[in-house]
Motif scaffolding. Structure first.
Motif, PDB file in Angstrom:
ATOM      1  N   UNK A  69      20.064  11.416  49.163  1.00 46.66           N
ATOM      2  CA  UNK A  69      21.024  12.396  48.931  1.00 46.66           C
ATOM      3  C   UNK A  69      20.708  13.111  47.599  1.00 46.66           C
ATOM      4  N   UNK A  70      20.360  12.036  46.632  1.00 42.65           N
ATOM      5  CA  UNK A  70      20.047  12.443  45.128  1.00 42.65           C
ATOM      6  C   UNK A  70      18.610  13.298  45.165  1.00 42.65           C
TER       7      UNK A  70
ATOM      8  N   UNK B 229      25.304  19.797  38.774  1.00 35.61           N
ATOM      9  CA  UNK B 229      25.981  21.061  39.220  1.00 35.61           C
ATOM     10  C   UNK B 229      27.054  20.705  40.303  1.00 35.61           C
ATOM     11  N   UNK B 230      28.362  21.277  40.194  1.00 35.34           N
ATOM     12  CA  UNK B 230      29.417  20.862  41.404  1.00 35.34           C
ATOM     13  C   UNK B 230      28.995  20.743  42.701  1.00 35.34           C
ATOM     14  N   UNK B 231      28.109  21.829  43.024  1.00 30.75           N
ATOM     15  CA  UNK B 231      27.698  21.863  44.355  1.00 30.75           C
ATOM     16  C   UNK B 231      27.037  20.676  44.916  1.00 30.75           C
ATOM     17  N   UNK B 232      26.455  19.893  43.970  1.00 33.75           N
ATOM     18  CA  UNK B 232      26.030  18.528  44.476  1.00 33.75           C
ATOM     19  C   UNK B 232      26.859  17.811  45.230  1.00 33.75           C
ATOM     20  N   UNK B 233      28.192  17.964  44.748  1.00 34.63           N
ATOM     21  CA  UNK B 233      29.265  17.008  45.276  1.00 34.63           C
ATOM     22  C   UNK B 233      29.974  17.636  46.384  1.00 34.63           C
ATOM     23  N   UNK B 234      29.939  19.265  46.328  1.00 38.78           N
ATOM     24  CA  UNK B 234      30.690  19.845  47.114  1.00 38.78           C
ATOM     25  C   UNK B 234      30.176  19.921  48.442  1.00 38.78           C
ATOM     26  N   UNK B 235      28.850  20.297  48.777  1.00 38.11           N
ATOM     27  CA  UNK B 235      28.166  20.590  49.813  1.00 38.11           C
ATOM     28  C   UNK B 235      28.203  19.335  50.804  1.00 38.11           C
ATOM     29  N   UNK B 236      27.754  18.076  50.067  1.00 39.45           N
ATOM     30  CA  UNK B 236      27.935  16.952  51.410  1.00 39.45           C
ATOM     31  C   UNK B 236      29.333  16.625  51.565  1.00 39.45           C
TER      32      UNK B 236
ATOM     33  N   UNK C  28      15.757  18.378  44.720  1.00 38.16           N
ATOM     34  CA  UNK C  28      14.647  19.525  45.332  1.00 38.16           C
ATOM     35  C   UNK C  28      15.322  20.758  45.392  1.00 38.16           C
ATOM     36  N   UNK C  29      16.703  20.896  45.429  1.00 36.56           N
ATOM     37  CA  UNK C  29      17.415  22.100  45.347  1.00 36.56           C
ATOM     38  C   UNK C  29      17.823  22.671  44.026  1.00 36.56           C
ATOM     39  N   UNK C  30      17.365  21.881  42.981  1.00 35.27           N
ATOM     40  CA  UNK C  30      17.843  22.103  41.665  1.00 35.27           C
ATOM     41  C   UNK C  30      19.536  22.116  41.320  1.00 35.27           C
TER      42      UNK C  30
END
Length: 278
Positions: free
Chosen positions: A128-129, A140-147, A134-136
């Motif tokens: 997951x990391x 970023x909070x999106x790294x926790x929101x999207x999953x 790879x998406x940069x």
């Protein structure tokens, strides 16, 4: 007037409940008491339940210290609200599909879903990391929101809830010409509002208290969530101002406590409905 005799079993049960309640409340009382102590007396031995001198300034130190604890609270709130909204939008419709629709591979997909619940997050955190990097999206909070927008546990809970709904109401909707999505939106979803609310509260509290995933994806004090901020306040080797940390912790649990108190009726109704079938 007839007096009601109290049995020995009832006395023992009451004593066990009181001891259990004291065991759960004691850490919170200690936290609040420590938040009012002088920093030098936080580690007193033997410990004192009540501070010898009350220092309200610890709360000011917690808010104005080098760690932006209020900003960390905002970060946690944004992530927790986004994840909760995503979960209550995706998990009910997936749970309804598994509970009420017939499609090829349904059982295999559901078994795979249950199997994923047995895999701890520590196993999947590295891939997951790499995906988020790879998406940069690192730091970023999106790294926790999207999953977190959906989850196997939420889908499973909603499936079990929809299985408990009266079949006759859904059949009546079909006879009236409703499509499967209309039956879900107009009949099943309103009946499951307590279950959906409960899922939202559970998801919010889990995200609010999460530490492991944020510690992997977020690496600056400005983007840190509240649990990370509390650890940063404690400092290296736990040598920070413990009284200020306890004051910040007291502030931190207030939103979660308010959410729980606000949703208490839905939680009780959901537990009651889950025990009544038909």
């Amino acid at each position: 007037m007839s007096s009601r005799r109290v049995s020995a079993g009832q006395i023992v049960s009451l004593a066990v409940l009181v001891l259990g309640a004291l065991g759960m409340v004691a850490p919170f009382l200690w936290m609040f008491s420590t938040s009012l102590r002088a920093p030098t007396s936080a580690y007193d031995l033997p410990p004192h339940w009540l501070p010898t001198q009350f220092r309200i300034g610890n709360y000011g130190d917690a808010v104005t210290g080098p760690v932006p604890i209020l900003g960390n609270m905002v970060n946690s709130a944004v992530i927790a609200i986004a994840v909760s909204l995503g979960m209550i939008l995706t998990a009910p419709i997936a749970g309804y599909a598994f509970a009420r629709l017939r499609f090829p591979g349904r059982n295999l997909l559901f078994v795979s879903l249950l199997a994923s619940l047995m895999v701890p997050i520590q196993v999947t955190i590295i891939p997951l990391f790499l995906i988020m990097r790879s998406f940069g999206l690192i730091n970023n909070p999106l790294s926790l929101i999207l999953p977190g927008l959906t989850g196997a546990l939420g889908v499973f809970l909603m499936r079990q809830f929809f299985l408990g709904l009266p079949e006759e109401m859904l059949e009546a909707a079909k006879l009236d010409g409703a499509t499967p999505f209309q039956a879900y939106r107009l009949v099943a979803l309103p009946l499951a509002r307590n279950g959906v609310s409960t899922l939202g509260v559970i998801t919010f509290l889990a995200s609010w208290n999460s530490y492991f995933a944020p510690s992997i994806f977020l690496n600056t004090v400005e983007t840190a969530t509240l649990p990370l901020g509390l650890v940063l306040m404690l400092g290296p080797y736990g040598a920070g101002n413990l009284a200020a940390v306890m004051a910040a912790t007291t502030i931190a649990i207030a939103p979660a406590l308010l959410v729980f108190l606000f949703a208490q009726r839905w939680l009780i109704d959901s537990l009651t409905q889950s025990g009544v079938k038909g």
